[in-house]
Write a protein that holds these residues in place. Sequence first.
Motif, PDB file in Angstrom:
ATOM      1  N   LEU A  14      49.131  25.104 -64.369  1.00 15.95           N
ATOM      2  CA  LEU A  14      49.589  25.652 -65.646  1.00 15.95           C
ATOM      3  C   LEU A  14      49.687  24.555 -66.702  1.00 15.95           C
ATOM      4  CD1 LEU A  14      52.329  28.204 -64.501  1.00 15.95           C
ATOM      5  CD2 LEU A  14      50.066  28.706 -65.453  1.00 15.95           C
ATOM      6  N   SER A  15      50.127  23.396 -66.295  1.00 16.83           N
ATOM      7  CA  SER A  15      50.223  22.267 -67.217  1.00 16.83           C
ATOM      8  C   SER A  15      48.840  21.858 -67.703  1.00 16.83           C
ATOM      9  CB  SER A  15      50.919  21.101 -66.506  1.00 16.83           C
ATOM     10  OG  SER A  15      50.911  19.961 -67.327  1.00 16.83           O
ATOM     11  N   ALA A  16      47.881  21.822 -66.797  1.00 15.00           N
ATOM     12  CA  ALA A  16      46.504  21.459 -67.167  1.00 15.00           C
ATOM     13  C   ALA A  16      45.904  22.501 -68.110  1.00 15.00           C
ATOM     14  CB  ALA A  16      45.634  21.316 -65.917  1.00 15.00           C
ATOM     15  N   CYS A  17      46.150  23.759 -67.857  1.00 12.46           N
ATOM     16  CA  CYS A  17      45.640  24.826 -68.741  1.00 12.46           C
ATOM     17  C   CYS A  17      46.240  24.714 -70.128  1.00 12.46           C
ATOM     18  CB  CYS A  17      45.955  26.201 -68.149  1.00 12.46           C
ATOM     19  SG  CYS A  17      44.963  26.604 -66.698  1.00 12.46           S
ATOM     20  N   ASN A  18      47.515  24.394 -70.202  1.00 13.12           N
ATOM     21  CA  ASN A  18      48.188  24.247 -71.483  1.00 13.12           C
ATOM     22  C   ASN A  18      47.607  23.071 -72.263  1.00 13.12           C
ATOM     23  OD1 ASN A  18      50.015  24.888 -73.475  1.00 13.12           O
ATOM     24  ND2 ASN A  18      51.608  23.549 -72.640  1.00 13.12           N
ATOM     25  N   LYS A  19      47.324  21.945 -71.578  1.00 14.23           N
ATOM     26  CA  LYS A  19      46.715  20.792 -72.233  1.00 14.23           C
ATOM     27  C   LYS A  19      45.320  21.137 -72.735  1.00 14.23           C
ATOM     28  CE  LYS A  19      49.137  17.026 -69.927  1.00 14.23           C
ATOM     29  NZ  LYS A  19      49.013  15.903 -68.994  1.00 14.23           N
ATOM     30  N   SER A  20      44.585  21.885 -71.942  1.00 13.60           N
ATOM     31  CA  SER A  20      43.227  22.277 -72.328  1.00 13.60           C
ATOM     32  C   SER A  20      43.251  23.147 -73.582  1.00 13.60           C
ATOM     33  CB  SER A  20      42.555  23.032 -71.177  1.00 13.60           C
ATOM     34  OG  SER A  20      41.286  23.486 -71.557  1.00 13.60           O
ATOM     35  N   ALA A  21      44.197  24.078 -73.633  1.00 11.47           N
ATOM     36  CA  ALA A  21      44.321  24.941 -74.809  1.00 11.47           C
ATOM     37  C   ALA A  21      44.693  24.116 -76.036  1.00 11.47           C
ATOM     38  CB  ALA A  21      45.355  26.034 -74.563  1.00 11.47           C
ATOM     39  N   ASN A  22      45.582  23.139 -75.867  1.00 14.06           N
ATOM     40  CA  ASN A  22      45.960  22.265 -76.989  1.00 14.06           C
ATOM     41  C   ASN A  22      44.776  21.422 -77.430  1.00 14.06           C
ATOM     42  OD1 ASN A  22      48.583  23.169 -77.232  1.00 14.06           O
ATOM     43  ND2 ASN A  22      49.430  21.630 -75.843  1.00 14.06           N
ATOM     44  N   ASN A  23      44.005  20.908 -76.474  1.00 14.99           N
ATOM     45  CA  ASN A  23      42.819  20.119 -76.816  1.00 14.99           C
ATOM     46  C   ASN A  23      41.811  20.959 -77.592  1.00 14.99           C
ATOM     47  OD1 ASN A  23      43.744  17.761 -75.695  1.00 14.99           O
ATOM     48  ND2 ASN A  23      42.664  18.037 -73.747  1.00 14.99           N
ATOM     49  N   GLU A  24      41.646  22.203 -77.183  1.00  7.98           N
ATOM     50  CA  GLU A  24      40.725  23.101 -77.900  1.00  7.98           C
ATOM     51  C   GLU A  24      41.181  23.304 -79.345  1.00  7.98           C
ATOM     52  OE1 GLU A  24      39.586  26.840 -76.174  1.00  7.98           O
ATOM     53  OE2 GLU A  24      39.368  25.911 -74.191  1.00  7.98           O
ATOM     54  N   LYS A  25      42.473  23.488 -79.536  1.00  4.83           N
ATOM     55  CA  LYS A  25      43.001  23.662 -80.891  1.00  4.83           C
ATOM     56  C   LYS A  25      42.771  22.407 -81.727  1.00  4.83           C
ATOM     57  CE  LYS A  25      46.603  27.124 -80.235  1.00  4.83           C
ATOM     58  NZ  LYS A  25      48.027  27.417 -80.349  1.00  4.83           N
ATOM     59  N   VAL A  26      43.026  21.254 -81.155  1.00  7.48           N
ATOM     60  CA  VAL A  26      42.829  19.989 -81.869  1.00  7.48           C
ATOM     61  C   VAL A  26      41.365  19.826 -82.242  1.00  7.48           C
ATOM     62  CG1 VAL A  26      42.858  17.467 -81.600  1.00  7.48           C
ATOM     63  CG2 VAL A  26      44.840  18.815 -80.889  1.00  7.48           C
TER      64      VAL A  26
END
Length: 165
Positions: A14-26
């Motif tokens: 879940l932590s990795a998915c959240n980071k991935s979503a944040n990276n996509e937004k950035v």
Amino acid sequence: MKYLFFITTIVLMLSACNKSANNEKVLQNQIDSLQSKLDKTYKPGFGEFMSSVQVHHNKLWFAGINQNWKLADFEVNEIQENLNGIKQYCRDRSETQYLPMIDPALDNIRKTIQQQNSTAFKEGYINLTNTCNTCHQTTKHEFNMITVPSLPPYSNQDFKLHHEK
């Protein structure tokens, strides 16, 4: 112990998915920002390119009638460079699709320059000028009639060939 491993794995995923979503937004924000800057970047207009073509067309005449073949070759290449610029930056203009009609006349004038043939140059130049006017008529710009120039565009350029000593 199994449960602890299972819970730890789920938390890490879940932590990795959240980071991935944040990276996509950035990344998307960076793309949007760059696209906005690109949309505001200066791009020459059709008329600016054509004004430059007109200047080089004029200079081509004076180079050719003075048998300054290196300068004439340079001016033909400048005309071609501006026409290529139109094709690259003014694709949205309907007139752009008619530019290839000028290619045979440009090829012909290039040959006369390579041959250093003054008589053929004058004929080729008139053909190029007439082709420009045909393009203007085809694109509903017949009010823009090009002629063989009577005066150089600039008084600070010598079109005569000066041989090196």
